[in-house]
Write a protein that holds these residues in place. Structure first.
Motif, PDB file in Angstrom:
ATOM      1  N   PHE A   1      -2.897 -16.753 -14.938  1.00 27.99           N
ATOM      2  CA  PHE A   1      -4.362 -16.521 -14.966  1.00 27.99           C
ATOM      3  C   PHE A   1      -5.215 -17.622 -15.397  1.00 27.99           C
ATOM      4  N   VAL A   2      -4.528 -18.365 -16.541  1.00 32.45           N
ATOM      5  CA  VAL A   2      -5.450 -19.392 -16.874  1.00 32.45           C
ATOM      6  C   VAL A   2      -5.797 -20.595 -16.047  1.00 32.45           C
ATOM      7  N   GLU A   3      -4.925 -20.646 -14.600  1.00 40.60           N
ATOM      8  CA  GLU A   3      -4.805 -21.551 -13.938  1.00 40.60           C
ATOM      9  C   GLU A   3      -5.894 -21.839 -13.010  1.00 40.60           C
ATOM     10  N   ASP A   4      -6.705 -20.563 -12.753  1.00 38.47           N
ATOM     11  CA  ASP A   4      -7.896 -20.783 -11.858  1.00 38.47           C
ATOM     12  C   ASP A   4      -9.069 -20.186 -12.468  1.00 38.47           C
TER      13      ASP A   4
ATOM     14  N   ARG B   1      -1.920 -12.035  -8.650  1.00 41.56           N
ATOM     15  CA  ARG B   1      -3.040 -11.392  -8.546  1.00 41.56           C
ATOM     16  C   ARG B   1      -3.637 -11.459  -9.899  1.00 41.56           C
ATOM     17  N   ASP B   2      -4.905 -11.261  -9.922  1.00 47.03           N
ATOM     18  CA  ASP B   2      -5.733 -11.647 -11.255  1.00 47.03           C
ATOM     19  C   ASP B   2      -5.308 -10.519 -12.234  1.00 47.03           C
ATOM     20  N   PHE B   3      -5.879  -9.393 -11.947  1.00 47.56           N
ATOM     21  CA  PHE B   3      -5.884  -8.281 -12.997  1.00 47.56           C
ATOM     22  C   PHE B   3      -4.838  -7.065 -12.539  1.00 47.56           C
ATOM     23  N   THR B   4      -4.362  -6.405 -13.605  1.00 49.90           N
ATOM     24  CA  THR B   4      -3.319  -5.446 -13.330  1.00 49.90           C
ATOM     25  C   THR B   4      -3.809  -4.358 -12.146  1.00 49.90           C
ATOM     26  N   ILE B   5      -5.251  -3.987 -12.670  1.00 49.40           N
ATOM     27  CA  ILE B   5      -5.535  -2.890 -11.648  1.00 49.40           C
ATOM     28  C   ILE B   5      -5.882  -3.441 -10.405  1.00 49.40           C
ATOM     29  N   ASN B   6      -5.736  -4.654 -10.117  1.00 42.61           N
ATOM     30  CA  ASN B   6      -6.033  -5.031  -8.747  1.00 42.61           C
ATOM     31  C   ASN B   6      -4.594  -5.452  -8.084  1.00 42.61           C
TER      32      ASN B   6
END
Length: 413
Positions: free
Chosen positions: A134-137, A97-102
């Motif tokens: 994260f940088v891959e998308d 997933r993208d962000f820790t809060i998600n």
């Protein structure tokens, strides 16, 4: 009777995050660990799409996704291979997933599973990436900007290491591979958030703004006349107008897009003419058209933005316009067939006036006056006039004269 759903089910993502923030509950998303597509079908779930193992609950319609991993295979957001199997763990699913809060999950008992510190980041008001993947998308860069537009009013900011990753993504050329539809989708959603200027700032600070919205990026550093624009910088002004659009029309991305693009012509003013910007309302139409064509902006957005770009100065000096000129303005906007265009124009102009340093709460009577004169002109219909013996251009001329008279009367003339 259909068999029960196999595997372990967890509530994930935004529903968990927003509950922890005390925000209203939105859509709920679920992840299923230890199951298979066939087991989901056997339990009555309906498959959605072909790329990911996502299913709709047979009664609630909520989305249930099988736990999955992703592996980068090529450039852009489409360059991923998805692996879903009963052996994929919840922790592996949260890692993608993208962000820790998600990346927080909740089990049936209400226990939180938070392997990446999302709860702590919510408390610290940080938007932080989960992993270096994260940088891959490149879409994640746009999502970071959009999340800032949503959560900046709550005090959220980008973690320093995430801001550095965004700059790396731009430098590595990942953003160059974004497809127009995804750029527009994220931009449109960000414009509907409470503080869209935070999205603009994020895109600019990462370097992405000059790649995806070069016409807007060019506004930063452009000087304006201080007596009208105490904030001086045309790019800063654009961000302030965006926030006023969100204030005047909450959730209305169309008004936000008009705010984003209303002053594009100022970037084209020759340096020797600045800080004045004569004719910028007309010179801005060409870059607006290029932007809309490149991002495949919906027609209603493009047409309304053109109206606002071309006419906003006329509305600002509405009291100086002759009655006939007011009618021509309404006609140019197609305001008799599309009355909402005049309403939106007035709203954009109010945001433009208030989107200046020290003027956030200034009155803007031109908006009310424009609506009033528009209503007066619209009250005159051909069927209400004596048109006996007239035809073609004579009817149009008679209708125009009657509408000008109605505008004059509304002004007390």
């Amino acid at each position: 009777m259909k068999p029960p759903l196999t595997g372990e089910v967890y509530l994930v993502g935004g529903a968990v995050r927003d509950r922890l923030l005390g925000r209203p509950a939105g859509d709920r998303d679920w992840v299923v660990v230890g199951s298979t597509p066939q087991a989901m079908l056997d339990a009555g779930f309906r498959p959605v799409g072909a790329d990911f193992p996502v299913f709709l609950h047979p009664e609630s319609g909520e989305e249930f996704a099988l736990a999955r991993c992703e592996r980068k295979q090529g450039r852009g957001y489409r360059g991923f291979e998805v692996f879903s199997d009963p052996s994929v763990t919840l922790e592996q699913d949260l890692l993608r997933r993208d962000f820790t809060i998600n990346a927080i999950a909740e089990d049936a008992s209400g226990r939180l599973i938070d392997p990446h510190g999302g709860v702590a980041d919510i408390e610290a008001r940080l938007i932080r990436h989960v992993s270096p993947a994260f940088v891959e998308d490149p879409v994640r860069l746009l999502r970071a900007a959009r999340f800032l537009a949503r959560f900046a009013p709550l005090g959220f900011r980008l973690a320093d290491e995430t801001a550095a990753l965004l700059r790396q993504m731009v430098a590595d050329g990942e953003v160059d591979h974004l497809v127009p539809e995804r750029v527009w989708q994220e931009l449109q959603r960000g414009l509907a958030e409470p503080r869209p200027s935070a999205m603009l700032d994020c895109l600019r600070e990462s370097g992405a703004l000059r790649v995806i919205l070069p016409e807007v990026d060019a506004l930063f550093g452009v000087e304006q006349r201080a007596e009208y624009h105490p904030e001086i910088d045309a790019g800063v002004h654009t961000g302030m107008v965006l926030d006023q659009c969100a204030r005047l029309a909450p959730g209305d991305a169309l008004i936000g897009f008009c705010g984003l693009t209303h002053d594009l012509g100022k970037a084209l003013t020759p340096p020797e003419v600045r800080p004045k910007h004569p004719g910028h309302e007309h010179s801005g139409l060409a870059p607006l058209r290029r932007l809309c064509e490149r991002l495949k902006v919906p027609r209603d957005y493009a047409e309304q933005a053109a109206v606002c770009c071309r006419e906003h100065l006329n509305v600002h000096r509405l009291d100086e316009l002759r009655d006939e000129t007011v009618l021509k303005l309404i006609e140019r906007c197609d305001g008799f067939r599309r009355p909402e265009r005049i309403t939106r124009l007035g709203m954009l102009c109010e945001a433009d006036k208030r989107g200046r340093k020290g003027l956030a709460n200034s009155p803007y009577p031109q908006r009310t006056e424009l609506d009033r004169l528009h209503a007066a002109a619209r009250s005159v219909q051909a069927r209400d006039l004596d048109l006996q013996g007239l035809s073609g251009p004579q009817i149009a001329e008679r209708l125009q004269r009657a509408r000008v008279a109605a505008i004059r009367a509304a002004r007390g003339g």
